[in-house]
Design an enzyme around this catalytic site. Structure first.
Site, mmCIF file in Angstrom:
data_model
loop_
_atom_site.group_PDB
_atom_site.id
_atom_site.type_symbol
_atom_site.label_atom_id
_atom_site.label_comp_id
_atom_site.label_asym_id
_atom_site.label_seq_id
_atom_site.Cartn_x
_atom_site.Cartn_y
_atom_site.Cartn_z
ATOM 1 N N ASP A 160 -14.305 -4.957 -2.858
ATOM 2 C CA ASP A 160 -14.252 -4.719 -1.412
ATOM 3 C C ASP A 160 -15.655 -4.883 -0.835
ATOM 4 O O ASP A 160 -16.427 -3.919 -0.789
ATOM 5 C CB ASP A 160 -13.739 -3.303 -1.117
ATOM 6 C CG ASP A 160 -12.295 -3.110 -1.524
ATOM 7 O OD1 ASP A 160 -11.451 -3.923 -1.106
ATOM 8 O OD2 ASP A 160 -12.004 -2.164 -2.280
ATOM 9 N N ASP B 193 0.861 -1.178 0.000
ATOM 10 C CA ASP B 193 0.000 0.000 0.000
ATOM 11 C C ASP B 193 0.902 1.233 0.000
ATOM 12 O O ASP B 193 1.665 1.449 0.944
ATOM 13 C CB ASP B 193 -0.895 0.017 1.237
ATOM 14 C CG ASP B 193 -1.924 -1.103 1.212
ATOM 15 O OD1 ASP B 193 -2.189 -1.634 0.124
ATOM 16 O OD2 ASP B 193 -2.443 -1.455 2.284
#
Length: 551
Positions: A414, A265
């Protein structure tokens, strides 16, 4: 770097491959080869990511001369053709530019040639991809799509084993190792082409994974993305008189391996540097660290590296996006597939310049990405498609997959779990949960979210997965903690690979998802960043559990 191409009328003297190399007519331009042993000629016709091939060649100590005309092909001492994209588009470019005839003539002369992926397929008579479409006609046979009607996952993505059928310099040291494939179309062995075949691979059926005839070589897999084994194969072509190097293997490859993917990330810190972050537990304060971490994960045995760009970039012109520099630097050191996600959508920068999602994706590919991951944009496209039943061709998902192929597009989902007492309460696909909900609910559906999980949408993960497959996705990334039931439901429902993400905290979590579901890969971030579990320990555990992995 290399001497200029000479276009004097001096014929080349070289042997010829057997039989079929003269099956189509070719132009008869004569040129003299350049004679620079440290330079390889690269045919890049402008589709997809060939930066990785460039980086691999340079990593091995060779310079590169780019093809700019048909004469450059005929002047080459060694020619590498890393074909990417669609068969028809490639043949159209090659034919209009005059390079198709030059390639046929170069091959007829038996000059050193290495085709990669589509660079192998184009050698055959024709392809059924959006066709039939005629190829170069060097090798007999038709390129066909893998048959997904019997449960085969298509595209064929991942690390598979070679069965070497001919002793060649190119594949010395590759026996028993996995190499990286990513393709939906393949050529089959036949009596007419059997003399060309140097190896086959099994995926539902036995297909041609490499060919060799005289100085003409081509591979269906990607050596530039096959780690140390792939670099060794490239070296065998570039330095045919070298002794080569056998990459040690602790376990012989036999089938398609399950993949272990390391995720980074990446965001901007207050100083404007790109840093890798996972919650509050890992924070590095300079631009080089994402590249350093990616390089270390490659060395540790990660099968792919994925960058999630969680930094804002709307104030940047496209060419100055910080993530592009990370990709460029990482692709010089990491010779396994690179995926980048986050922010791949239409946007307007601070100067008022508009960029389409296709332009953004194209810049990522040129900078070294092999795949791009789309999140929120794919949700909105799927909602529109399910409402109208019409494929507009205008969504980022459709545009990018049409230009670069569905194998280059990952859709990231998600979801959040929503408990219900009865499946008939909702219009979405539900599963029976192993752990009941707070009110004793025995069922749940998985609601998709956008904007980093902040906003919920009226679509389920199952419905989204089915829709994006139809719109052109080549893989699905499921981000859900402790959701093996969802992973199983989706991986059983679609015919494209599914990557399970989130929640891995021990090596057992990896083996559990592979044993309980049809997932093709598992992705993790925090446990690798924090060095709680090294990638090598995950691989060793999976081997002990009887799961095929690349080691």
């Amino acid at each position: 770097m290399a001497a200029a191409t000479s276009i004097n009328a001096v014929p080349c003297s070289a042997g010829r491959p057997k039989r079929r190399s003269q099956r189509r007519g070719a132009s008869t331009v004569s040129v003299r080869a350049s004679g620079d042993a440290s330079t390889v000629t690269l045919l890049d016709y402008g589709a997809g990511n060939v930066r990785s091939v460039r980086n691999a060649i340079r990593h091995l100590g060779f310079g590169i001369r780019d093809v700019r005309s048909p004469e450059d092909i005929l002047a080459a001492d060694r020619l590498v053709f890393p074909g990417v994209g669609a068969f028809g588009s490639a043949m159209d470019v090659l034919t209009r530019s005059g390079m198709a005839d030059a390639l046929r003539e170069y091959i007829r002369r038996d000059r050193p040639f290495l085709g990669i992926c589509l660079g192998l397929q184009l050698l055959f008579d024709s392809s059924e991809e959006n066709g039939p479409i005629s190829g170069l006609g060097v090798i007999p046979g038709v390129v066909r799509r893998f048959d997904s009607s019997k449960g085969l996952i298509v595209p064929h993505i991942g690390w598979n084993a070679l069965e070497i059928t001919k002793d060649t310099q190119l594949l010395k040291g590759a026996e028993g190792h996995h190499v990286y494939f990513v393709h939906s179309y393949h050529a089959l062995p036949s009596d007419e082409n059997k003399e060309w075949i140097s190896s086959v691979c099994n995926y539902g059926e036995s297909f041609i994974s490499s060919i060799s005839m005289g100085n003409i070589q081509a591979v269906q897999f990607h050596p530039e993305k096959s780690g140390a084994t792939g670099l060794s194969i490239l070296k065998n072509f570039l330095s045919p008189n070298s002794s080569g190097s056998k990459v040690p293997s602790r376990r012989k490859a036999s089938n398609l391996a399950k993949r272990v993917i390391a995720c980074l990330d990446v965001r901007s810190n207050d100083s404007g540097d790109l840093v890798v972050t996972k919650g509050d537990q890992y924070d590095v304060r300079n631009l080089g660290k994402p590249v350093d971490l990616a390089s270390q994960y490659y060395i540790d045995g990660a099968d792919e590296v994925s960058f999630l760009n969680i930094t804002g970039f709307r104030d940047f012109p496209l060419g100055d996006l910080p993530m592009l520099e990370v990709l460029r630097c990482a692709s010089e050191k990491v010779f396994v597939p690179l995926t980048v996600g986050g922010g791949i959508r239409d946007f307007t920068d601070a100067n008022g310049r508009y960029y389409s999602s296709l332009e953004v994706a194209s810049e990522y590919f040129r900078s070294g990405a092999d795949k791009i991951s789309i999140g929120s944009d794919a949700v909105f496209a799927a909602e529109a498609y399910l409402q109208t039943g019409v494929k507009t061709g205008k969504s980022s998902l459709e545009q990018i997959s049409r230009v670069y192929g569905n194998q280059a597009v990952v859709v990231s989902i998600d979801p959040r779990r929503v408990y219900v007492k009865n499946p008939e309460e909702v219009q979405f696909k539900t599963v029976k949960v192993s752990n009941k909900g707070p009110l004793g609910e025995e069922y749940a559906w998985y609601q998709c979210t956008v904007s980093g999980g902040r906003d919920s949408r009226p679509i389920g993960a199952y419905e989204l997965a089915k829709a994006v497959e139809e719109l052109g996705a080549g893989e699905i990334l499921l981000n859900c903690i402790d959701c093996d039931d969802l992973v199983k439901m989706v991986s059983d429902a679609v015919t494209i690979p599914v990557i399970a993400s989130s929640g891995a905290g021990t090596v057992e979590h990896f083996s559990e998802v592979f044993e309980k579901t049809n997932a093709s890969a598992a992705l993790a971030a925090g446990i690798f960043h924090r060095k709680e579990v090294p990638i090598s320990a995950v691989k060793e555990h999976l081997v002990d559990a009887g799961v095929e992995v690349r080691v």
